[in-house]
Design a protein around this motif. Structure first.
Motif, PDB file in Angstrom:
ATOM      1  N   PRO A  98       0.806  -1.057   0.014  1.00 31.54           N
ATOM      2  CA  PRO A  98      -0.053   0.088  -0.006  1.00 31.54           C
ATOM      3  C   PRO A  98       1.035   1.371  -0.055  1.00 31.54           C
ATOM      4  O   PRO A  98       1.982   1.386   0.380  1.00 31.54           O
ATOM      5  N   PRO A  99       0.140   2.202  -0.499  1.00 24.73           N
ATOM      6  CA  PRO A  99       1.269   3.693  -0.508  1.00 24.73           C
ATOM      7  C   PRO A  99       1.724   4.169   0.578  1.00 24.73           C
ATOM      8  O   PRO A  99       2.821   4.862   0.424  1.00 24.73           O
ATOM      9  N   TRP A 100       1.239   3.813   1.653  1.00 24.33           N
ATOM     10  CA  TRP A 100       1.578   4.500   3.004  1.00 24.33           C
ATOM     11  C   TRP A 100       2.701   3.668   3.356  1.00 24.33           C
ATOM     12  O   TRP A 100       3.557   4.076   4.303  1.00 24.33           O
ATOM     13  N   ARG A 101       3.011   2.543   2.907  1.00 27.70           N
ATOM     14  CA  ARG A 101       4.004   1.617   3.434  1.00 27.70           C
ATOM     15  C   ARG A 101       5.460   1.860   2.664  1.00 27.70           C
ATOM     16  O   ARG A 101       6.515   1.421   2.858  1.00 27.70           O
ATOM     17  N   VAL A 102       5.427   2.672   1.467  1.00 28.06           N
ATOM     18  CA  VAL A 102       6.594   2.878   0.661  1.00 28.06           C
ATOM     19  C   VAL A 102       7.072   4.248   0.749  1.00 28.06           C
ATOM     20  O   VAL A 102       6.807   5.088  -0.091  1.00 28.06           O
ATOM     21  N   ILE A 103       8.074   4.244   1.421  1.00 28.33           N
ATOM     22  CA  ILE A 103       8.652   5.934   1.923  1.00 28.33           C
ATOM     23  C   ILE A 103       9.992   6.100   1.090  1.00 28.33           C
ATOM     24  O   ILE A 103      10.748   5.232   1.242  1.00 28.33           O
ATOM     25  N   LYS A 104       9.854   7.013   0.366  1.00 24.46           N
ATOM     26  CA  LYS A 104      11.058   7.596  -0.431  1.00 24.46           C
ATOM     27  C   LYS A 104      11.755   8.414   0.498  1.00 24.46           C
ATOM     28  O   LYS A 104      11.480   9.483   0.946  1.00 24.46           O
ATOM     29  N   HIS A 105      12.937   7.812   0.893  1.00 22.94           N
ATOM     30  CA  HIS A 105      13.774   8.709   1.731  1.00 22.94           C
ATOM     31  C   HIS A 105      14.740   9.841   0.915  1.00 22.94           C
ATOM     32  O   HIS A 105      14.724   9.792  -0.343  1.00 22.94           O
ATOM     33  N   PHE A 106      14.998  10.962   1.487  1.00 17.82           N
ATOM     34  CA  PHE A 106      15.874  11.919   0.850  1.00 17.82           C
ATOM     35  C   PHE A 106      14.808  12.295  -0.338  1.00 17.82           C
ATOM     36  O   PHE A 106      15.583  12.499  -1.545  1.00 17.82           O
ATOM     37  N   SER A 107      13.735  12.751  -0.101  1.00 19.09           N
ATOM     38  CA  SER A 107      12.668  12.872  -1.143  1.00 19.09           C
ATOM     39  C   SER A 107      12.786  14.444  -1.322  1.00 19.09           C
ATOM     40  O   SER A 107      12.735  15.435  -0.483  1.00 19.09           O
ATOM     41  N   PRO A 108      12.873  14.760  -2.594  1.00 18.51           N
ATOM     42  CA  PRO A 108      12.514  16.395  -3.018  1.00 18.51           C
ATOM     43  C   PRO A 108      10.773  16.632  -2.329  1.00 18.51           C
ATOM     44  O   PRO A 108      10.202  15.487  -2.641  1.00 18.51           O
ATOM     45  N   PRO A 109      10.499  17.845  -2.474  1.00 21.38           N
ATOM     46  CA  PRO A 109       9.071  18.208  -2.021  1.00 21.38           C
ATOM     47  C   PRO A 109       8.143  17.930  -3.169  1.00 21.38           C
ATOM     48  O   PRO A 109       7.346  18.846  -3.171  1.00 21.38           O
TER      49      PRO A 109
END
Ligand SMILES: [Zn+2]
Length: 281
Positions: A182-193
């Motif tokens: 699910p989308p809330w489990r996939v965390i893009k670290h060092f993400s641009p805003p």
């Protein structure tokens, strides 16, 4: 108005108990107003450890778990552990691609085991943020997919260290969808805003709190988390954002008119959903 009932979380910080500032950095974070932190495992080499077999990752992960234990005396801390994508590239150079693949794959299995035991709340994986050969790129993607499958099975979050190109978010989102995360489990670290863009993708941005990024993120919505990627490397002071950054920028934004309510989303509701934790003071 900033109220003291607001939790403030840094979603990605490293603590190097061997050569870094360790708990001094955590105290600095706390004194600035930080209350919750995700401590992410360092690449083995940065803690002075050599990986000769996947089992060697246990010592690397245990060092992160120990940092979390110590940090919990000051703030609420959690561990996210895994294998940094650059480690696969390095291992492939010294041991050949097949052996490197087997080591990293099993290292990720071990990380997921720590999640199952309740020692960590998520797995770190990803793919190189710099150009590599097509073969390394393909296998890095396969390893990242393997990590996603593990997280799907454990119903836990994955933090992704990847490149940040124009189509990166779409690409990661597609792979995560195939893994059934699910989308809330996939965390893009060092993400641009890219808060708006990610709203429609299978990705949750952990925005790096560099200059102007928080302002940009806030202008786009509240579906994001904030991080410093503090590296706790005594030899590279100022190379990245310091431990005070997230609390300082959060308070500054509230002082200059961002509703505090938005930050209850960023620092409480969002991490609660992403990691399945309770964020309370
Ligand atoms: Zn990091």
């Amino acid at each position: 108005m900033y109220s003291s009932s607001l939790p403030i979380m840094d979603d990605h910080m490293h603590i190097n108990l061997r050569t870094g500032r360790g708990m001094e950095a955590i105290k600095e974070f706390k004194n600035a107003g930080g209350t919750h932190v995700i401590i992410v495992s360092l690449p083995a080499g940065e803690t002075g450890m050599a990986i000769n077999s996947a089992e060697d990752y246990r010592a690397v992960f245990d060092l992160t778990i120990e940092a979390v234990r110590q940090a919990n005396e000051f703030v609420k801390a959690y561990a996210v552990i895994g294998v940094h994508p650059a480690e696969f590239v390095g291992l492939a150079e010294t041991r050949g691609i097949d052996e490197a693949y087997a080591i990293v794959e099993e290292g990720l299995d071990i990380a997921a085991g720590y999640v199952a035991e309740g020692k960590a709340i998520g797995v770190k994986s990803g793919r190189p943020h710099y150009p590599v050969s097509p073969e390394i790129w393909e296998q890095s993607n396969m390893l990242m997919r393997h990590a996603m499958d593990l997280c799907k099975e454990r119903d836990c979050a994955i933090q992704l260290h990847t490149e940040s190109e124009d189509n990166t978010m779409e690409s990661l989102s597609e792979i995560a969808s195939m893994a059934g995360l699910p989308p809330w489990r996939v965390i893009k670290h060092f993400s641009p805003p890219l808060v708006k863009k990610c709203e429609t993708l299978n990705i949750f941005p952990s925005v790096i709190a560099s200059k102007g990024a928080l302002e940009e993120a806030v202008a786009q919505g509240s579906r994001f988390m904030l991080e410093t990627d503090y590296i706790d490397d005594a030899n590279r002071p100022g190379a990245v954002l310091g431990p005070k950054t997230v609390p300082r920028k959060t308070k500054e934004a509230i002082r200059t008119g961002t509703p505090e309510e938005l930050f209850f989303k960023v620092h409480k509701d969002n991490p609660e959903k992403c990691y399945g934790i309770k964020v309370e003071l």
